[in-house]
Every structure is written in C-alpha cells, then in structure tokens.
Design a protein around this motif. Structure first.
Motif, PDB file in Angstrom:
ATOM      1  N   UNK A  20       2.923   7.739  -9.982  1.00 34.10           N
ATOM      2  CA  UNK A  20       3.785   8.055 -10.890  1.00 34.10           C
ATOM      3  C   UNK A  20       5.272   8.351 -10.607  1.00 34.10           C
ATOM      4  N   UNK A  21       5.179   9.154  -9.699  1.00 34.82           N
ATOM      5  CA  UNK A  21       6.720   9.522  -8.990  1.00 34.82           C
ATOM      6  C   UNK A  21       7.406   8.408  -8.627  1.00 34.82           C
ATOM      7  N   UNK A  62       0.892  -1.191   0.013  1.00 35.20           N
ATOM      8  CA  UNK A  62      -0.070   0.039   0.036  1.00 35.20           C
ATOM      9  C   UNK A  62       0.970   1.268   0.085  1.00 35.20           C
ATOM     10  N   UNK A  63       0.480   2.462  -0.564  1.00 36.89           N
ATOM     11  CA  UNK A  63       1.259   3.548  -0.706  1.00 36.89           C
ATOM     12  C   UNK A  63       1.123   4.285   0.626  1.00 36.89           C
ATOM     13  N   UNK A  64       0.029   4.311   1.292  1.00 32.80           N
ATOM     14  CA  UNK A  64      -0.138   5.021   2.407  1.00 32.80           C
ATOM     15  C   UNK A  64      -0.241   3.965   3.504  1.00 32.80           C
ATOM     16  N   UNK A  65       0.831   4.087   4.682  1.00 34.61           N
ATOM     17  CA  UNK A  65       0.825   3.501   5.694  1.00 34.61           C
ATOM     18  C   UNK A  65       1.525   4.336   6.765  1.00 34.61           C
ATOM     19  N   UNK A  66       1.310   3.927   8.064  1.00 39.40           N
ATOM     20  CA  UNK A  66       1.930   4.614   9.110  1.00 39.40           C
ATOM     21  C   UNK A  66       3.568   4.016   9.229  1.00 39.40           C
ATOM     22  N   UNK A 118       6.473   4.597  -0.277  1.00 38.75           N
ATOM     23  CA  UNK A 118       7.468   5.280  -0.921  1.00 38.75           C
ATOM     24  C   UNK A 118       8.746   5.070  -0.066  1.00 38.75           C
ATOM     25  N   UNK A 119       8.593   4.794   1.182  1.00 35.67           N
ATOM     26  CA  UNK A 119       9.892   4.501   2.023  1.00 35.67           C
ATOM     27  C   UNK A 119      10.076   2.984   1.913  1.00 35.67           C
ATOM     28  N   UNK A 141       8.592  -3.887  -7.078  1.00 36.08           N
ATOM     29  CA  UNK A 141       7.898  -3.431  -6.180  1.00 36.08           C
ATOM     30  C   UNK A 141       6.571  -2.789  -6.838  1.00 36.08           C
ATOM     31  N   UNK A 142       5.134  -3.337  -6.495  1.00 36.80           N
ATOM     32  CA  UNK A 142       3.944  -2.862  -6.744  1.00 36.80           C
ATOM     33  C   UNK A 142       3.322  -2.265  -6.226  1.00 36.80           C
TER      34      UNK A 142
END
Length: 492
Positions: free
Chosen positions: A112-113, A75-79, A84-85, A99-100
């Motif tokens: 996209x970035x 998932x892109x948004x996680x605590x 991204x990290x 990595x998907x």
C-alpha cells in the motif's frame, strides 16, 4: 477483490488488442515463478522478459530507451535491490511506466505504501492469473496513452508542427473552427461540454483537449456512463474501502482518484443515473471524494470533460440531466461537426484511413476515382467518421482481390473485382446527375487545393483551368483557397 471491481474488470478482459506484443519485465528471484508467469503472459498475447534480479531489469530498461512500451512486474522481497528499490529507480526514470508488485500476505502494508509513492498496483500471492491479466491489460492501455501524450507534446514543441491538425483532420471551415476552439479551450483549463452526433469524434476532441493542456503528463480516464451498470457506478466513481460492502476485500480508488492530476472524460453524461448526479455535483464543487465506507474525504485535482450525443434541452426537459450539474460542467462548450457538414473532408479522411489500413495489411491503398469522390461528398454519413473509417477498411480488405469502388460499397452492392473498375463506375442512389457532378467537382478542387497547400497556380496547372474559370468555380463551391494554405500531416 470487490464485486464491483470484478464486474468492471470483466468488461476489460476482452480487449486483447491492448496487450498484443506488449513487453512485460518479470523480475523475481524464483525461477519457477518466472517460468510459469512468462508462459501464462505469452498465452495472453504479452511478450514476457524474465529477469532474476532488479539490476538486470534496470539495465534492460535503460537500453530500451524512454519510449519503452511495456510494464514491469516485480516481486516485493528480493535480495540486493528489492521491489521498493526497483520502483524508486523506475519512477526516477519515468513515472508513467507502470510497476506492478507481487507481495506475500504479510507485505500488504508495504505494498500500500508502494502505491502511495507510485506503484501502479499490487497483487497478493498466490494470485489469480486471470485477475493479473486484466490488471496488466489496464496497465498496457495506460502506458500506451502516456506515450501518445508524450509524442504529442514533442510534436507541439517542434517548429512548424501543428499537432491538432494531425489529430483533427480536415480543411473544411467547420474543422478549422473546431481546431481553433479546441486550442483555446485546452489553454483555459475549464470544464468543457462536448456535443455531437454518434461517431463524430467527441472522445477524440476530449483527448486533444487533454493532450494540449498543462495536464498532459497526467492520466486521461474515459468513462462511458451508459456502459456501467447502475449498481456499480457509485463505487466506480468514488472508489471504496476494504469491507465497504460484501466482497470488498481491499480498498480501491475510483475514477476521480484514477484521473488525479489529469483529465476525467464522462461520455454519454445524460445516461448517468439521477441519484448519482448530486454526488457528482458535490465532487465538482468541493474537489474531494469520499470513498464508500470511508469516514473522511480525499482531495482530488482533476479536470472534468463531458459529452453527449443528444440535445441537452431534451435531457433537461425529461429530468435526465440536472441543470445545476450542466452549469458546473458547461463552462465552455464545443460541438463536433457531423461529417456531412464538412464538405470535401470525406475524401481526405478516406485517403487517410485507407493509407493506415493498407500499411497495416501490407497492401496498396485504393485510389479514388472521380465517381468515388462524388459519392463520398454526396453521402449523408449517418455514422459520421466512424462509418467512413469502416468503409475505408472494407475497401482495403476487398482490394486484395482487385479494385473495389467505394461508391459501390456505399450502396451495399459492391460488384466482384473483375466487374468493378474505372470503366464501370457506380454512383450513389438518390442523387441527380447534376448534384453528383457538382459534388465531384467540388471534391476534386478541394483535394487539389489541399495537396498543393492552397497554391492557385499549381491547381490551375494540374487541372488545366484558366484563372477566371478557376476563380468562378471557387466562388460557386464556396471554397477559399486561403483555408488550404497549411496542409497538415494527416492523422486522427
């Protein structure tokens, strides 16, 4: 998703073998999503491994080692550490590990970035599980190829290892010449045009050229020009921007961009539509592509290899291949020798493939009787190495119920196991006794020389031959024991 991408991905969806047992790390703080996605991937043949946090997944990756064969879906948004990290940490460890990212509607720009900095791809929530399955199958194939390239580079750096001989198997003069040509062409970095009959190993030659070149860390993308519908081929080659045509929901790179930093292999080049050949020529000349719907080109750094199984002269005469395109691609040329021109290599290859299939099935590999060796050497092999591989697999499958003669399999009238054996040999139709005996003798000498690394003393002792007789037979059969002085670890 775009219409061309839908159809192109549909051709890949059936390749279930690419994902069997491949581990997929699912990283998401939502337990329900982890559970449902794991269930779906397990049904598709993957081996899902769910993690609630990126730190847990990174620790597991570290424990798995550098040859981890799987994929990361996050998932892109996680605590704590977000997608991204996690991507940055994985890329620092191994940039070839796919990595998907799973994104919400408002995160597309960030996704996209992420692709720009190394993500394999992204999928918007709610996503179509079938589409994700296709995407992960592609990622699994890319990961397997990256690991294969890495293993080949390690083998090449080890003293005494000859990686080409483990891939391009054979001790015939034709194969020794082929390995020399491949090694020289790999170092040059120039375009190579590969010709040869169907099943003779043209794609294997292209893979070897890539693996031995400085581009080995980059991707190897193989395209069968004859298998792509003409209506899709331009979008597949060049890529497209979002909205470029009906159904193009988002931008997608083409094959040239996918192969950036690596090698693009164009198989069956003469099947490429005439209208696209000038486009391909321009890309090769300018080293840039313009996606469908885009206003400006993108630079691409890619080595292009091409192949065909027909005569180039015929394709040129019939207008199916542009001469200027051939000149651009044909900086160097390599011909894959047909199996019938490779002497005793047929028996060596049969033993190699039979050992592989026997190991796969947990059985003993069938042994070749002298009559089998003669049949393999005398056969014309219209299907080349591909036909021989199929024969070896059938022999292994039949061996579960007793020995079956490869000579009988070649005739297409293999007997039952109780009727077939060393006491009841069957040879190929259409060959005289003298021809069969000559082929058998040559094959036995070749195999003995191969096993003993060209040692005359060892072969003479094994076969009970005096030196004068041994030398006479070498001359009669056109064998040079020096060509067998470096027996490879057989592989293909």
């Amino acid at each position: 998703m775009s219409a061309p991408a839908d159809l192109a991905e549909g051709r890949i969806a059936g390749r279930a073998e690419a994902r069997q047992g491949v581990p997929v790390f699912i990283v998401d703080d939502e337990a329900e999503l982890r559970r449902s996605l794991a269930q779906w991937l397990r049904l598709g043949g993957f081996e899902p491994k769910p993690f609630a946090a990126a730190r847990e997944a990174l620790a597991a990756l570290e424990a798995a080692g550098t040859d981890f064969p799987g994929i990361v879906v996050s998932d892109l948004r996680m605590p704590d550490i977000d997608g991204m990290g996690l991507l940055s940490a994985v890329a620092a460890r191994d940039r070839t590990l796919p990595v998907v990212l799973l994104t919400g509607h408002g995160d597309v720009a960030m996704a996209v970035e992420a692709m720009r900095v190394g993500a394999y791809d992204f999928v918007e929530k709610p996503f179509d599980p079938d589409r994700l399955m296709v995407l992960l199958t592609r990622a699994a194939e890319a990961r397997a190829l990256a690991l294969e390239n890495a293993r080949l580079r390690v083998a090449a750096s080890n003293a005494g290892q000859q990686p080409l001989e483990t891939r391009l198997v054979g001790q015939s003069p034709a194969m020794r010449r082929l390995r020399r040509e491949v090694a020289e062409a790999a170092e040059s970095g120039a375009g190579v045009f590969i010709t040869g009959e169907t099943g003779s190993g043209k794609e294997l030659i292209a893979q070897s050229l890539h693996a031995l070149s400085s581009r080995a860390p980059g991707p190897f993308v193989a395209v069968n020009c004859a298998a792509v519908p003409e209506t899709l081929i331009e979008a597949e080659f060049l890529g497209h921007e979002s909205g470029a045509f009906t159904g193009a929901g988002r931008a997608r790179p083409g094959w040239f961009e996918a192969a950036a930093g690596g090698t693009l292999f164009l198989d069956e080049l003469t099947a490429l539509p005439a209208r696209l050949q000038p486009v391909l020529l321009r890309v090769l000349q300018e080293r840039e592509v313009t996606r469908l719907g885009a206003r400006s080109p993108r630079r691409v750094d890619v080595r292009v290899l091409a192949a065909t199984n027909e005569t180039v002269e015929a394709a040129l005469a019939e207008g199916r291949l542009r001469q200027d395109l051939l000149f651009r691609l044909n900086t160097l040329s390599i011909t894959a020798p047909p199996l019938r021109a490779r002497g005793g290599d047929a028996a060596l290859l049969f033993n190699h493939f039979a050992a592989q299939f026997a190991d796969r099935d947990g059985v003993e590999a069938p042994e070749l009787a002298p009559d089998d060796i003669a049949a393999l050497s005398a056969h014309d092999w219209p299907g080349n190495v591909r036909e021989l591989m199929n024969l070896a697999e059938r022999a292994v499958l039949r061996s579960r119920h007793g020995r079956v003669s490869p000579a009988a399999l070649l005739e297409g009238n293999a007997p039952s196991s109780e009727d077939d054996g060393p006491d009841n040999p069957r040879g190929p139709n259409g060959a005289s006794l003298r021809d069969r005996l000559e082929a058998c003798e040559r094959a036995i000498l070749s195999e003995a020389l191969f096993r003993h690394g060209g040692s005359a003393a060892a072969v003479m002792e094994e076969l009970g031959l005096p030196r004068r007789t041994f030398n006479e037979k070498l001359v009669r059969h056109g064998l040079d024991r020096r060509t067998f002085s470096a027996s490879p670890n057989t592989g293909l």
